[in-house]
Design an enzyme around this catalytic site. Structure first.
Site, PDB file in Angstrom:
ATOM      1  N   GLU A 279       0.828  -1.208   0.000  1.00  0.00           N
ATOM      2  CA  GLU A 279       0.000   0.000   0.000  1.00  0.00           C
ATOM      3  C   GLU A 279       0.864   1.260   0.000  1.00  0.00           C
ATOM      4  OE1 GLU A 279      -2.812   0.540   3.266  1.00  0.00           O
ATOM      5  OE2 GLU A 279      -4.474   0.126   1.930  1.00  0.00           O
ATOM      6  N   HIS A 300       6.078 -27.340  -0.876  1.00  0.00           N
ATOM      7  CA  HIS A 300       5.363 -28.457  -1.495  1.00  0.00           C
ATOM      8  C   HIS A 300       4.296 -27.967  -2.462  1.00  0.00           C
ATOM      9  CE1 HIS A 300       7.143 -31.582   1.218  1.00  0.00           C
ATOM     10  NE2 HIS A 300       7.459 -30.460   1.844  1.00  0.00           N
ATOM     11  N   LYS A 415     -14.478   1.422  -3.567  1.00  0.00           N
ATOM     12  CA  LYS A 415     -15.516   1.799  -2.590  1.00  0.00           C
ATOM     13  C   LYS A 415     -16.608   2.616  -3.269  1.00  0.00           C
ATOM     14  CE  LYS A 415     -12.378   1.943   1.351  1.00  0.00           C
ATOM     15  NZ  LYS A 415     -11.701   2.807   2.304  1.00  0.00           N
TER      16      LYS A 415
HETATM   17  O1  PA5 Z   1      -3.939   1.535   5.623  1.00  0.00           O
HETATM   18  C1  PA5 Z   1      -5.066   1.989   5.625  1.00  0.00           C
HETATM   19  O2  PA5 Z   1      -5.278   3.183   5.719  1.00  0.00           O
HETATM   20  C2  PA5 Z   1      -6.270   1.070   5.538  1.00  0.00           C
HETATM   21  O3  PA5 Z   1      -5.880  -0.251   5.530  1.00  0.00           O
HETATM   22  C3  PA5 Z   1      -7.178   1.327   6.720  1.00  0.00           C
HETATM   23  O4  PA5 Z   1      -6.455   1.075   7.895  1.00  0.00           O
HETATM   24  C4  PA5 Z   1      -8.408   0.463   6.671  1.00  0.00           C
HETATM   25  O5  PA5 Z   1      -9.132   0.737   5.524  1.00  0.00           O
HETATM   26  C5  PA5 Z   1      -9.289   0.671   7.893  1.00  0.00           C
HETATM   27  O6  PA5 Z   1      -9.656   2.007   8.016  1.00  0.00           O
HETATM   28  P1  PA5 Z   1     -10.375   2.538   9.302  1.00  0.00           P
HETATM   29  O7  PA5 Z   1      -9.457   2.396  10.460  1.00  0.00           O
HETATM   30  O8  PA5 Z   1     -10.708   3.971   9.025  1.00  0.00           O
HETATM   31  O9  PA5 Z   1     -11.625   1.702   9.498  1.00  0.00           O
END
Ligand code: PA5
Length: 429
Positions: A279, A300, A415
């Site tokens: 990310e 394996h 989303k």
């Molecule tokens: O790295 C990130 O920002 C995401 O993985 C968020 O942590 C994830 O979408 C969860 O978001 P939130 O804590 O607002 O529910």
């Protein structure tokens, strides 16, 4: 130095040291907070700047609830999920004998999964920790709505209030408002620490403490890494050497990194690592795809591809020097399975020999570059240390690509489409 890094198998076509000037420039940028995404660098000085009162409140809460529940449900996704799970599994192992189990929810829309969670916890003594910075993440909000209904029915509103803990923004968001309204104990996700860097905040510390983990030791390891890795000198900073080695290997055409562990209790650490690197780095058409495998299990299955398939990947072996537990292989007078040649040996020794043999096979005949990161054990201190190691390495490796390591603009696109299909108000077009 708690963690070691080794890239000595002769695969790097450039000298790591030749990147010293670039590393020094970026090191300064990270510590002076002048790079892209600099409003999300709260983790850099967190080992000394963390809220000590809040930390003590977490310790006290864990003491208060100790022995009063047998099942912890942690409700969160992405950065509000993976770190806690990675830590708990790494430190406690997969089948700990401490009378407590942890279940994760809010990380999927799977109806079967959610139904089974609700059925599984029906007769358990339950505590819920809901974690969401925004409070609006759909997977988490939906699961928490169902868990809240379950808790209210099982314990009554007053009882549920004592058993639900919210970790969220300090002032904003629907979860914060709900927690205040219902009177849940709350902990803060700092504004300047993004999800994938948040395991060292209440996001990870609350579930860890509830599961009996010594979070003081986690913070000690984190602090040690902060002190030892706060140098731009490539000779002295294994995290930066790792970051540079990644860039050199990508320059040589390797676009996939496989993070390899030899312990099933580390497979969620691999998932956490994948989110952190993937990310942070995968944007602007750049980055290395983070992949993972747990050996010898996956030898394996994927072992064939690694040994003889297309040469797209390199491996980063995450070696653990000392296992949490060990077991001696018994002797069998019949020797029907012909395993007596290993009788009296420890199983971890066999695991280590598998690692050595595989390394040799992949490097020498498979021609697959191997980087090696070594940690002493899978305890609290090492976990705290490795968090900082990978955070600082991620910041360095992303800035070397001129990428903001702290945003994730791409994750919003699915989303929007989903909200439109779900009929969420405001997403009609
Ligand atoms: O790295 C990130 O920002 C995401 O993985 C968020 O942590 C994830 O979408 C969860 O978001 P939130 O804590 O607002 O529910």
């Amino acid at each position: 130095m708690v963690m070691q890094f080794d890239a000595s198998h002769g695969f790097l076509k450039e000298d790591i040291g030749s990147y010293q000037n670039e590393v020094s420039r970026i090191h300064k940028m990270i510590h002076e907070k002048t790079g892209a995404g600099n409003d999300f660098l709260g983790w850099v000085d967190w080992p000394v700047n963390y809220d000590k009162d809040e930390f003590e409140r977490i310790v006290k809460l864990a003491e208060k609830l100790d022995g009063k529940f047998d099942t912890l449900v942690v409700c969160g996704i992405g950065g509000s999920y993976l770190g806690a799970r990675a830590a708990i599994e790494m430190i406690n192992g997969l089948y700990p004998d401490n009378g407590k189990e942890v279940i994760f929810a809010g990380n999927t829309f799977s109806s079967t999964y959610m139904s089974q969670v609700l059925s599984h916890i029906k007769d358990k003594n339950v505590v819920v920790n809901v974690i969401s910075k925004s409070g609006t993440t759909t997977e988490t909000a939906l699961a928490f709505r169902m868990l809240r209904e379950f808790m209210d029915q099982k314990y009554g509103k007053e009882g549920a209030k004592e058993r639900i803990i919210a970790t969220t923004d300090k002032a904003r968001g629907t979860l914060k408002a709900l927690a205040d309204q219902e009177g849940y104990e709350s902990f803060v996700i700092p504004d300047d620490i993004g999800g994938r860097y948040s395991v060292i905040t209440p996001v990870g510390l609350v579930p860890m403490a509830l599961m009996g983990i010594d979070i003081r030791k986690v913070m000690e390891g984190l602090l040690a890494a902060y002190q030892e890795l706060n140098t731009d000198d490539l000779e002295k900073n294994p995290a930066y050497r790792y970051a540079v080695a990644r860039r050199i290997l990508q320059n040589q055409g390797y676009n996939v990194e496989m993070f390899v562990t030899y312990e099933p209790q580390l497979s969620m650490l691999s998932e956490w690592w994948k989110q952190l690197l993937g990310e942070s780095e995968g944007k602007d058409g750049k980055g290395i795809l983070p992949d993972s495998a747990t050996f010898s299990t996956d030898l394996h299955s994927l072992g064939q591809f690694i040994q003889q398939g297309s040469k797209v990947l390199y491996e980063t072996i995450f070696k653990v020097e000392k296992p949490t537990l060990d077991v001696t292989i018994p002797s069998d007078p019949q020797n029907g399975d012909q395993m007596n040649y290993l009788a009296g040996k420890n199983l971890d020794w066999v695991n280590k020999m598998a690692c050595e043999g595989t390394l040799q096979a992949h490097v020498e005949s498979g021609n697959v570059p191997n980087l090696i990161i070594t940690v002493p054990d899978m305890k609290e201190y090492s976990f705290g240390y490795l968090c900082y190691f990978f955070f600082i390495a991620t910041a360095m490796t992303c800035y070397m690509l001129d990428i903001n390591p702290f945003n994730q603009p791409g994750v919003e696109i699915y989303k929007k489409n989903m909200f439109h299909l779900l009929g969420k108000p405001g997403y009609e077009k």
